[in-house]
Write a protein that holds these residues in place. Structure first.
Motif, PDB file in Angstrom:
ATOM      1  N   GLU A 433       0.875  -1.319  -0.053  1.00  0.00           N
ATOM      2  CA  GLU A 433       0.160  -0.040   0.128  1.00  0.00           C
ATOM      3  C   GLU A 433       0.708   1.354  -0.014  1.00  0.00           C
ATOM      4  OE1 GLU A 433      -2.715  -0.548   3.184  1.00  0.00           O
ATOM      5  OE2 GLU A 433      -3.793  -1.826   2.474  1.00  0.00           O
ATOM      6  N   LEU A 434       2.284   1.118   0.712  1.00  0.00           N
ATOM      7  CA  LEU A 434       2.855   2.136   0.640  1.00  0.00           C
ATOM      8  C   LEU A 434       3.496   2.560  -0.718  1.00  0.00           C
ATOM      9  CD1 LEU A 434       4.329   4.209   2.590  1.00  0.00           C
ATOM     10  CD2 LEU A 434       6.259   2.859   2.721  1.00  0.00           C
ATOM     11  N   ARG A 435       3.593   1.516  -1.660  1.00  0.00           N
ATOM     12  CA  ARG A 435       4.097   1.824  -2.834  1.00  0.00           C
ATOM     13  C   ARG A 435       3.056   2.409  -3.811  1.00  0.00           C
ATOM     14  NH1 ARG A 435       6.619  -3.099  -2.190  1.00  0.00           N
ATOM     15  NH2 ARG A 435       4.639  -4.022  -3.238  1.00  0.00           N
ATOM     16  N   LEU A 436       1.656   2.290  -3.292  1.00  0.00           N
ATOM     17  CA  LEU A 436       0.623   2.650  -4.134  1.00  0.00           C
ATOM     18  C   LEU A 436       0.594   4.013  -3.899  1.00  0.00           C
ATOM     19  CD1 LEU A 436      -1.805  -0.312  -3.875  1.00  0.00           C
ATOM     20  CD2 LEU A 436      -0.575   0.404  -5.815  1.00  0.00           C
ATOM     21  N   LEU A 437       0.918   4.444  -2.766  1.00  0.00           N
ATOM     22  CA  LEU A 437       0.447   5.885  -2.464  1.00  0.00           C
ATOM     23  C   LEU A 437       1.524   6.985  -2.935  1.00  0.00           C
ATOM     24  CD1 LEU A 437      -0.372   5.594   1.400  1.00  0.00           C
ATOM     25  CD2 LEU A 437      -1.873   5.605  -0.415  1.00  0.00           C
ATOM     26  N   GLY A 438       2.350   6.607  -3.868  1.00  0.00           N
ATOM     27  CA  GLY A 438       3.538   7.560  -4.254  1.00  0.00           C
ATOM     28  C   GLY A 438       2.921   8.357  -5.848  1.00  0.00           C
ATOM     29  N   GLY A 439       1.581   7.827  -6.162  1.00  0.00           N
ATOM     30  CA  GLY A 439       1.302   8.383  -7.331  1.00  0.00           C
ATOM     31  C   GLY A 439       0.184   9.566  -6.909  1.00  0.00           C
ATOM     32  N   ASP A 440      -0.143  10.407  -8.206  1.00  0.00           N
ATOM     33  CA  ASP A 440      -1.354  11.370  -7.762  1.00  0.00           C
ATOM     34  C   ASP A 440      -2.723  10.544  -7.569  1.00  0.00           C
ATOM     35  OD1 ASP A 440       0.518  13.425  -8.450  1.00  0.00           O
ATOM     36  OD2 ASP A 440       0.209  13.531 -10.323  1.00  0.00           O
ATOM     37  N   ALA A 441      -2.966   9.421  -7.983  1.00  0.00           N
ATOM     38  CA  ALA A 441      -4.287   8.995  -7.822  1.00  0.00           C
ATOM     39  C   ALA A 441      -4.367   8.560  -6.205  1.00  0.00           C
ATOM     40  CB  ALA A 441      -4.407   7.740  -8.714  1.00  0.00           C
ATOM     41  N   ALA A 442      -3.370   8.648  -5.290  1.00  0.00           N
ATOM     42  CA  ALA A 442      -3.832   8.166  -3.823  1.00  0.00           C
ATOM     43  C   ALA A 442      -4.537   9.077  -3.240  1.00  0.00           C
ATOM     44  CB  ALA A 442      -2.307   8.306  -3.198  1.00  0.00           C
ATOM     45  N   VAL A 443      -5.781   8.687  -2.468  1.00  0.00           N
ATOM     46  CA  VAL A 443      -6.868   9.331  -1.903  1.00  0.00           C
ATOM     47  C   VAL A 443      -6.289   9.512  -0.334  1.00  0.00           C
ATOM     48  CG1 VAL A 443      -9.082   9.460  -1.164  1.00  0.00           C
ATOM     49  CG2 VAL A 443      -8.141   8.359  -3.470  1.00  0.00           C
ATOM     50  N   PRO A 444      -6.211  10.729   0.065  1.00  0.00           N
ATOM     51  CA  PRO A 444      -6.025  11.141   1.634  1.00  0.00           C
ATOM     52  C   PRO A 444      -7.111  10.134   2.450  1.00  0.00           C
ATOM     53  CG  PRO A 444      -6.697  12.991   0.497  1.00  0.00           C
ATOM     54  CD  PRO A 444      -6.622  12.129  -0.545  1.00  0.00           C
ATOM     55  N   VAL A 445      -6.828   9.972   3.873  1.00  0.00           N
ATOM     56  CA  VAL A 445      -7.878   9.598   4.663  1.00  0.00           C
ATOM     57  C   VAL A 445      -8.467  10.679   5.386  1.00  0.00           C
ATOM     58  CG1 VAL A 445      -6.636   7.330   4.767  1.00  0.00           C
ATOM     59  CG2 VAL A 445      -6.048   9.114   6.333  1.00  0.00           C
ATOM     60  N   ALA A 446      -9.528  10.288   6.145  1.00  0.00           N
ATOM     61  CA  ALA A 446     -10.209  11.466   6.760  1.00  0.00           C
ATOM     62  C   ALA A 446      -9.735  11.111   8.197  1.00  0.00           C
ATOM     63  CB  ALA A 446     -11.711  11.216   6.710  1.00  0.00           C
ATOM     64  N   ALA A 447      -9.558  10.113   8.791  1.00  0.00           N
ATOM     65  CA  ALA A 447      -9.139  10.001  10.171  1.00  0.00           C
ATOM     66  C   ALA A 447      -7.799  10.621  10.281  1.00  0.00           C
ATOM     67  CB  ALA A 447      -8.980   8.492  10.303  1.00  0.00           C
ATOM     68  N   ARG A 448      -7.510  11.231  11.626  1.00  0.00           N
ATOM     69  CA  ARG A 448      -6.346  11.704  12.014  1.00  0.00           C
ATOM     70  C   ARG A 448      -5.776  11.121  13.275  1.00  0.00           C
ATOM     71  NH1 ARG A 448      -6.560  13.207   7.626  1.00  0.00           N
ATOM     72  NH2 ARG A 448      -6.381  15.394   6.610  1.00  0.00           N
TER      73      ARG A 448
END
Length: 448
Positions: A433-448
């Motif tokens: 999942e960490l590798r997938l988050l490197g692109g512009d299509a990654a969606v941020p999460v709402a939880a903090r």
């Protein structure tokens, strides 16, 4: 004929024409007939006159033409143009002259048209002027083309004005109303030889002439045929008047350069006064259809079923880039509420009510990447700085509404030299999942 065949002068000065159009009526003609029983003697109303008027409405006019026939005692509030000829036939069949006969026919005449013959004549003249003015205004409100107002009577008297009657219509009032509404007055005096020096007869003939109408003499059938022909086709000349709204009369003379052409045109027009312009504006606003009432704003409500996140950053053209995502709220152990949100339908409204975004959103979460499918997992749009209202309809997997979320958001202005946006948090649970988050299509999460 072409525009070069016409020559127009206003107040003696030549004016260039913008257009000269031959107008042919492609809809119903609009005709009003006023049977002025107060201004015509009993002997003048013959069976032959009634037959010719009846033949005009039954045979000369087309079945789709709209018509109203009015008498002095008819209500001004009941004027209605219609293609039903039955009421018109009844009015013509019962048409009779009452000039010089002062016996009251109903309570209105008994209470308001009484006294000496001179006072009765003055009251009757005022009734006729009010009726003609109302007919001209009604014709004007019923269409934009040329209309005809046929007046059957021996003249049009000018009653003396009293101080309390200054607001009542006059001959000049009728003239202005007719010219403003493009209504041509046609006069029918059934007498064999009307007196040339009769002021009432002169007033009626002048009204017809000054409204581009005519006085029908001789063969009445042929004259009424001409009325229909002049309603069917005519030339409309347009030009620009240089003067302001001065409320005065301006003489207009039209000449045709071709030989053998008979031309008739209005003698001029009354320019609107500032009061006329104000009155027209007020009437236009009063007659505007009411704007649909906006539904009441729902009350603010933060739903416990979802956890939304709103990100703000610098956008284009002085606006702020808004990003919205959401997640289902975490389940509390022991909570019996089994409602689980599967999607929301988001509506984002600007302060002026404009819709900036409207559509469904799927939930976000750790390692979520948009694949370009539908529906999306985040809403991204630009908004002007100021108030933003967010409405979210929360639904389950069966598209049943579980709850709603309504909240207001203050959109910051990022056009200053230094602006700090809202940090977006991307979350991964493993290396993939960490590798997938490197692109512009990654969606941020709402939880903090």
């Amino acid at each position: 004929m072409k525009i070069a065949d016409f020559e127009l002068r206003e107040d003696g000065a030549a004016k260039p024409l913008d257009s000269a159009q031959l107008r042919r009526v492609d809809g119903p003609r609009l005709v009003a007939i006023y049977l002025d029983e107060y201004a015509i003697s009993r002997d003048a109303v013959t069976d032959q006159l009634r037959e010719r008027l009846a033949r005009f409405i039954q045979q000369t006019l087309d079945p789709t033409d709209r018509l109203v026939v009015m008498k002095p005692l008819d209500s001004l509030l009941a004027i209605q143009l219609t293609d039903d000829r039955e009421a018109a036939r009844r009015s013509i069949a019962t048409f009779e002259g009452r000039k010089g006969e002062y016996e009251a026919r109903n309570l209105y005449e008994k209470n308001f048209i009484a006294g000496t013959p001179a006072r009765i004549e003055a009251a009757r003249a005022q009734v006729s002027l009010s009726a003609l003015n109302a007919l001209a205004n009604q014709l004007g409100a019923s269409g934009t083309g040329r209309k005809a107002l046929i007046v059957v009577g021996e003249g049009l008297a000018r009653p003396e004005r009293r101080r309390a009657e200054n607001f009542m219509p006059t001959v000049d009032t009728v003239l202005r109303s007719a010219n403003r509404a493009n209504v041509a007055v046609y006069a029918i005096d059934p007498r064999d030889a009307p007196a040339a020096d009769d002021p009432a007869s002169q007033a009626l003939r002048s009204l017809a002439s000054d409204t581009d109408g005519d006085t029908l003499v001789g063969d009445l059938d042929a004259g009424l045929q001409r009325v229909k022909a002049e309603l069917s086709a005519y030339y409309l000349l347009t030009y620009r008047a240089p003067h302001a709204e001065d409320g005065t009369f301006h003489d207009v003379q039209v000449r045709v350069k071709r030989a053998g052409v008979r031309l008739r045109a209005r003698k001029g027009f009354w320019a609107p006064s500032p009061d006329d312009a104000l009155r027209a504006g007020l009437l236009a606003r009063a007659n505007e259809p009411p704007k649909p009432a906006r539904p009441p704003e729902p009350m603010r409500h933060a739903s416990p079923l979802i956890r939304p996140w709103v990100g703000l950053a610098r956008g284009e053209n002085g606006k702020t880039r808004v990003t919205i995502v959401w997640e289902p709220a975490a389940q509390v152990p022991g909570d019996r509420d089994r409602r689980i949100a599967s999607r929301v339908v988001l509506t984002a409204l600007a302060s002026d009510g404009a819709t900036l975004f409207e559509g469904p959103l799927l939930p976000t979460g750790p390692g979520v990447v948009e694949d370009g499918g539908s529906p999306p997992m985040r809403a991204v749009f630009d908004a002007a700085p100021g108030r933003l209202r967010l409405r979210m309809s929360i639904q389950n997997v069966a598209a049943q509404i579980l709850d709603s979320d309504v909240r207001d958001l203050a959109v910051s202005d990022f056009q200053r030299d230094v602006g700090i946006g809202t940090p977006a948090v991307l979350r991964a649970r493993n290396a993939r999942e960490l590798r997938l988050l490197g692109g512009d299509a990654a969606v941020p999460v709402a939880a903090r």
